[in-house]
Write an enzyme that holds these catalytic residues in place. Structure first.
Site, PDB file in Angstrom:
ATOM      1  N   LYS A 149      -2.713  -2.087 -16.627  1.00 19.47           N
ATOM      2  CA  LYS A 149      -0.888  -2.205 -16.591  1.00 19.47           C
ATOM      3  C   LYS A 149      -0.653  -2.046 -18.320  1.00 19.47           C
ATOM      4  O   LYS A 149      -1.088  -2.027 -18.890  1.00 19.47           O
ATOM      5  CB  LYS A 149      -1.540  -3.552 -16.805  1.00 19.47           C
ATOM      6  CG  LYS A 149      -1.449  -4.455 -16.128  1.00 19.47           C
ATOM      7  CD  LYS A 149      -1.195  -5.801 -15.021  1.00 19.47           C
ATOM      8  CE  LYS A 149      -1.466  -6.704 -13.592  1.00 19.47           C
ATOM      9  NZ  LYS A 149      -1.009  -6.108 -12.631  1.00 19.47           N
ATOM     10  N   ALA A 167     -11.151   2.529   3.638  1.00 16.28           N
ATOM     11  CA  ALA A 167     -10.327   3.540   3.660  1.00 16.28           C
ATOM     12  C   ALA A 167      -9.028   2.544   4.508  1.00 16.28           C
ATOM     13  O   ALA A 167      -8.434   3.003   4.384  1.00 16.28           O
ATOM     14  CB  ALA A 167     -10.902   4.715   3.543  1.00 16.28           C
ATOM     15  N   LYS A 223       5.371 -16.616 -11.333  1.00 15.45           N
ATOM     16  CA  LYS A 223       4.605 -15.173 -10.945  1.00 15.45           C
ATOM     17  C   LYS A 223       4.880 -14.882 -12.195  1.00 15.45           C
ATOM     18  O   LYS A 223       5.509 -13.834 -13.360  1.00 15.45           O
ATOM     19  CB  LYS A 223       4.405 -13.884  -9.693  1.00 15.45           C
ATOM     20  CG  LYS A 223       4.249 -12.233 -10.322  1.00 15.45           C
ATOM     21  CD  LYS A 223       2.823 -12.211  -9.394  1.00 15.45           C
ATOM     22  CE  LYS A 223       1.799 -11.109 -10.034  1.00 15.45           C
ATOM     23  NZ  LYS A 223       0.867 -10.991 -10.020  1.00 15.45           N
ATOM     24  N   ARG A 253      -4.542   0.441   1.180  1.00 20.03           N
ATOM     25  CA  ARG A 253      -3.296   0.517   1.868  1.00 20.03           C
ATOM     26  C   ARG A 253      -1.697   0.467   1.324  1.00 20.03           C
ATOM     27  O   ARG A 253      -1.496   1.112   0.425  1.00 20.03           O
ATOM     28  CB  ARG A 253      -3.235  -0.473   2.786  1.00 20.03           C
ATOM     29  CG  ARG A 253      -2.180  -0.186   4.459  1.00 20.03           C
ATOM     30  CD  ARG A 253      -2.567  -0.986   4.611  1.00 20.03           C
ATOM     31  NE  ARG A 253      -2.774  -2.704   4.938  1.00 20.03           N
ATOM     32  CZ  ARG A 253      -1.178  -3.265   5.142  1.00 20.03           C
ATOM     33  NH1 ARG A 253      -0.378  -2.356   5.590  1.00 20.03           N
ATOM     34  NH2 ARG A 253      -1.215  -4.022   4.278  1.00 20.03           N
ATOM     35  N   GLU A 255       0.248 -16.973 -10.665  1.00 16.29           N
ATOM     36  CA  GLU A 255       0.405 -16.873  -9.522  1.00 16.29           C
ATOM     37  C   GLU A 255       1.411 -17.753  -8.796  1.00 16.29           C
ATOM     38  O   GLU A 255       1.249 -18.853  -9.079  1.00 16.29           O
ATOM     39  CB  GLU A 255      -0.623 -15.841  -9.451  1.00 16.29           C
ATOM     40  CG  GLU A 255      -1.113 -14.836  -9.526  1.00 16.29           C
ATOM     41  CD  GLU A 255      -2.300 -14.740  -8.742  1.00 16.29           C
ATOM     42  OE1 GLU A 255      -2.191 -13.984  -8.067  1.00 16.29           O
ATOM     43  OE2 GLU A 255      -3.116 -15.103  -8.919  1.00 16.29           O
ATOM     44  N   HIS A 263      -9.784 -10.285 -16.125  1.00 15.35           N
ATOM     45  CA  HIS A 263      -8.311  -9.587 -16.191  1.00 15.35           C
ATOM     46  C   HIS A 263      -8.402 -11.085 -18.057  1.00 15.35           C
ATOM     47  O   HIS A 263      -8.016 -10.666 -18.716  1.00 15.35           O
ATOM     48  CB  HIS A 263      -7.887 -10.406 -15.930  1.00 15.35           C
ATOM     49  CG  HIS A 263      -7.679 -10.158 -14.109  1.00 15.35           C
ATOM     50  ND1 HIS A 263      -8.185  -8.779 -13.649  1.00 15.35           N
ATOM     51  CD2 HIS A 263      -7.493 -10.725 -12.993  1.00 15.35           C
ATOM     52  CE1 HIS A 263      -8.754  -8.078 -12.744  1.00 15.35           C
ATOM     53  NE2 HIS A 263      -8.005  -9.491 -11.787  1.00 15.35           N
ATOM     54  N   ASP A 295      -7.384  -3.073   2.740  1.00 16.00           N
ATOM     55  CA  ASP A 295      -5.976  -3.732   2.011  1.00 16.00           C
ATOM     56  C   ASP A 295      -5.927  -2.968   1.133  1.00 16.00           C
ATOM     57  O   ASP A 295      -4.545  -2.396   0.139  1.00 16.00           O
ATOM     58  CB  ASP A 295      -6.168  -5.191   1.642  1.00 16.00           C
ATOM     59  CG  ASP A 295      -4.988  -6.183   2.065  1.00 16.00           C
ATOM     60  OD1 ASP A 295      -4.597  -5.719   3.340  1.00 16.00           O
ATOM     61  OD2 ASP A 295      -4.461  -6.303   1.512  1.00 16.00           O
ATOM     62  N   LEU A 296      -7.069  -3.099   0.207  1.00 18.89           N
ATOM     63  CA  LEU A 296      -6.715  -2.310  -1.313  1.00 18.89           C
ATOM     64  C   LEU A 296      -6.329  -0.283  -1.064  1.00 18.89           C
ATOM     65  O   LEU A 296      -5.559  -0.570  -1.768  1.00 18.89           O
ATOM     66  CB  LEU A 296      -8.413  -2.641  -2.433  1.00 18.89           C
ATOM     67  CG  LEU A 296      -7.982  -1.620  -3.203  1.00 18.89           C
ATOM     68  CD1 LEU A 296      -7.142  -3.109  -4.327  1.00 18.89           C
ATOM     69  CD2 LEU A 296      -9.614  -1.209  -3.834  1.00 18.89           C
ATOM     70  N   ASP A 321     -11.038  -3.069 -13.710  1.00 20.59           N
ATOM     71  CA  ASP A 321     -10.487  -4.343 -14.297  1.00 20.59           C
ATOM     72  C   ASP A 321      -9.591  -3.677 -14.041  1.00 20.59           C
ATOM     73  O   ASP A 321      -8.715  -3.132 -14.891  1.00 20.59           O
ATOM     74  CB  ASP A 321     -10.696  -4.781 -15.613  1.00 20.59           C
ATOM     75  CG  ASP A 321     -10.083  -6.453 -15.810  1.00 20.59           C
ATOM     76  OD1 ASP A 321      -9.016  -6.204 -15.488  1.00 20.59           O
ATOM     77  OD2 ASP A 321     -10.593  -7.285 -16.198  1.00 20.59           O
ATOM     78  N   HIS A 322      -8.054  -3.858 -12.832  1.00 20.12           N
ATOM     79  CA  HIS A 322      -7.478  -3.145 -12.709  1.00 20.12           C
ATOM     80  C   HIS A 322      -6.367  -3.638 -13.843  1.00 20.12           C
ATOM     81  O   HIS A 322      -5.558  -3.217 -14.555  1.00 20.12           O
ATOM     82  CB  HIS A 322      -6.479  -3.553 -11.458  1.00 20.12           C
ATOM     83  CG  HIS A 322      -5.845  -4.640 -11.027  1.00 20.12           C
ATOM     84  ND1 HIS A 322      -6.412  -5.896 -10.872  1.00 20.12           N
ATOM     85  CD2 HIS A 322      -4.495  -5.306 -11.276  1.00 20.12           C
ATOM     86  CE1 HIS A 322      -5.834  -7.367 -11.050  1.00 20.12           C
ATOM     87  NE2 HIS A 322      -4.171  -5.989 -10.821  1.00 20.12           N
TER      88      HIS A 322
HETATM   89  C1  BG6 Z   1      -7.338  -9.693  -8.362  1.00 23.31           C
HETATM   90  C2  BG6 Z   1      -7.335 -11.398  -7.992  1.00 23.31           C
HETATM   91  O1  BG6 Z   1      -7.919  -8.995  -9.427  1.00 23.31           O
HETATM   92  O2  BG6 Z   1      -5.772 -10.059  -9.423  1.00 23.31           O
HETATM   93  C3  BG6 Z   1      -6.273 -11.939  -7.176  1.00 23.31           C
HETATM   94  O3  BG6 Z   1      -8.840 -10.754  -7.619  1.00 23.31           O
HETATM   95  C4  BG6 Z   1      -5.193 -12.001  -8.388  1.00 23.31           C
HETATM   96  O4  BG6 Z   1      -7.378 -12.891  -6.668  1.00 23.31           O
HETATM   97  C5  BG6 Z   1      -5.104 -10.553  -8.445  1.00 23.31           C
HETATM   98  O5  BG6 Z   1      -4.009 -11.860  -7.234  1.00 23.31           O
HETATM   99  C6  BG6 Z   1      -3.357 -10.156  -9.311  1.00 23.31           C
HETATM  100  O6  BG6 Z   1      -3.330  -9.022  -9.820  1.00 23.31           O
HETATM  101  P1  BG6 Z   1      -1.289  -8.477 -10.172  1.00 23.31           P
HETATM  102  O7  BG6 Z   1      -1.626  -7.710 -10.414  1.00 23.31           O
HETATM  103  O8  BG6 Z   1      -0.960  -9.064  -8.603  1.00 23.31           O
HETATM  104  O9  BG6 Z   1      -1.259  -9.717 -11.372  1.00 23.31           O
END
Ligand code: BG6
Length: 516
Positions: A195, A22, A359, A28, A229, A253, A25-26, A190-191
């Site tokens: 999206k 908590a 990016k 926050r 990126e 990803h 970084d994630l 897997d974020h």
């Molecule tokens: C993360 C990686 O899973 O995704 C990072 O560990 C990367 O290295 C990030 O910067 C990129 O995510 P996003 O959503 O900013 O494209």
């Protein structure tokens, strides 16, 4: 089993959310803002509570202050008026804990029960581990041994990537957490799957009569997936130097986006049906069978010193916590094939890198060209049609077609129809973590990776890593702020293709904005 929700009005059932890590970084940057946005949109049940867990001692006031700062800086909603804010933040508590100390978990249990009584939550508990994966096993054991899983409601474990370092370590990790949780209780994040535009791929593909019939090797020449990126490794040098672009972005990803593009339409909208189709794609990936095949089809690169917009940038080997002789890749590109009837012979080119000029995450589907020896093709050089799905940070769809140049009898030019969703006023797309937290609380695992997906992706990636470990495949360099090693262009040139420009229209195109 819960059917996948195509709309998000659904309010989550009452639950206690445990955020392990908590103070990190994630939490926050992403998790607290996600919880607040869900709250503001009425998607969180009133009977929710959050317990932040970390080793560091923190008073309740300090913790609430942390949350306030996080919302102020990172949330798409501003923190409300004091009354509103206090009503929100009173749902939050903190517990300082050593994750190997079971007694601490017993105390946590008491704290949880009194919080559940206060908010009248039905005993549902969601454990979000925003921690290093080495700790997933220990936390799971301590949760069990501290009695945290003995509740009236459901228990769910949400875990962050990386899920292991290779197949073997992932298997080990999986065995540990499976001693405590069932597969259907585990939500592997897997974020990218959270999206907006990645989720939109399904709708674009399966909801449009003019795409689905063409979505195969008869009509599609190649697919290009770029995940660029501008950042370097920042303060994550220690982690990244052991990971590299292939493991950090490729195994998860990139391959997940590829599965969304390539999967067959599921027969039903249940999470397992969708995930079954995705895993079939991963199983159909043509495995590299020799080091030579890896060298021919995969390019790896590392950034050196460079300049970006007038700013001097260090090379990767000069970054903090990075071995000055490191051979870790900060860039990789690959040509991969999905060997099934739909995709046989269609190359998928994927590339990702740190310290690129832009990016951007984009998927370009290039359609086959019109015949060059008949009618218009005989006289003009016709550009291939493109469908571009812009995932991040710009969200939208871009279609490139050929049309007559207005006022001219004899000129044909490419025309771009550009729908920019993120430019539209009033559209405030939810962050990936909002959707994923909401889905996990709802019990919808569609956009989480199932174990067989993770394992299959690792076996594909491990073969590449093994060749590199044997020093097969040159480590190319590229100056920070450029588009990666030149060898990447050659991958496509060999097949008669080239990378399409990303994140911005083709200079020659006339742009017709669908939205104003
Ligand atoms: C993360 C990686 O899973 O995704 C990072 O560990 C990367 O290295 C990030 O910067 C990129 O995510 P996003 O959503 O900013 O494209």
């Amino acid at each position: 089993m819960v059917e996948k929700q195509m709309q998000d009005e659904v309010q989550t059932p009452g639950a206690v959310f445990f955020i392990f890590g908590a103070t990190g970084d994630l939490a926050r940057r992403k998790l607290f803002p996600a919880i607040y946005s869900l709250y503001r949109e009425g998607k969180l049940a009133e009977d929710f509570a959050v317990i932040g867990v970390a080793r560091r001692p923190r008073s309740p006031e300090e913790f609430r202050e942390d949350i306030y700062e996080s919302i102020k800086e990172f949330c798409r909603y501003p923190a409300g008026e004091p009354d509103e804010w206090n009503a929100f933040v009173e749902h939050f508590e903190y517990k300082s804990l050593d994750i190997n100390n079971v007694d601490g978990f017993k105390e946590l249990r008491e704290q949880t029960e009194s919080l559940e009584a206060k908010f009248n939550t039905p005993g549902n508990r969601l454990f979000y581990l925003a921690l290093a994966p080495e700790l997933f096993g220990s936390v799971s054991y301590s949760l069990r041994d501290g009695g945290m899983l003995e509740s009236r409601g459901w228990n769910r474990l949400v875990i962050e990537k990386p899920f292991g370092y290779d197949l073997q370590s992932a298997e080990h990790l999986n065995e540990q957490i499976r001693e405590v949780f069932r597969e259907e209780e585990i939500y592997r994040i897997d974020h990218y799957l959270g999206k907006e535009m990645v989720q939109n791929i399904e709708v674009i593909r399966f909801g449009n009569a003019f795409f689905e019939p063409l979505w195969n090797n008869k009509h599609i020449a190649n697919v290009q997936i770029t995940l660029g990126e501008t950042v370097g490794v920042e303060e994550r040098g220690g982690y990244y130097d052991h990971s590299g672009a292939l493991r950090d972005m490729g195994q998860n990803h990139m391959l997940q986006m590829l599965t969304m593009i390539a999967m067959e339409p599921p027969s039903r909208l249940f999470p397992e049906d969708i995930r079954d189709e995705k895993v079939k794609v991963l199983r159909s990936l043509r495995a590299f069978t020799s080091d030579e095949e890896v060298s021919t089809n995969v390019v790896r690169g590392q950034y050196t010193e460079g300049e970006y917009r007038g700013k001097q940038l260090p090379g990767y080997r000069q970054e903090d916590k990075v071995d000055p002789e490191s051979n870790t890749e900060t860039y990789f590109a690959a040509r991969v094939f999905v060997d099934n009837f739909r995709w046989a012979g269609v190359p998928f080119y994927i590339r990702t890198g740190k310290r690129l000029p832009v990016k951007t995450t984009e998927i370009v589907v290039e359609f086959k060209s019109m015949p060059s020896n008949v009618y218009l093709g005989k006289k003009y050089k016709l550009e291939p049609n493109l469908l571009v799905i812009r995932v991040n940070p710009m969200e939208g769809i871009y279609i490139k077609i050929n049309a007559k140049k207005p006022g001219s009898d004899s000129e044909i030019q490419p025309l771009a129809m550009d729908f920019c969703q993120s430019c539209m006023i009033g559209i405030n797309s939810p962050e990936a973590y909002e959707r994923l937290l909401h889905d996990a609380a709802e019990g919808d695992s569609t956009y989480f990776t199932r174990w067989d997906e993770v394992a299959t992706a690792w076996s594909f990636v491990d073969r590449i890593a093994a060749a590199w470990a044997e020093n097969h495949g040159e480590l190319h360099t590229y100056p920070a702020g450029t588009w990666g090693p030149e060898a990447t262009g050659k991958l496509l040139e060999q097949d008669g293709f080239h990378w399409w420009p990303v994140n911005g229209q083709d200079e020659d195109s006339v742009v017709w904005q669908v939205n104003n």
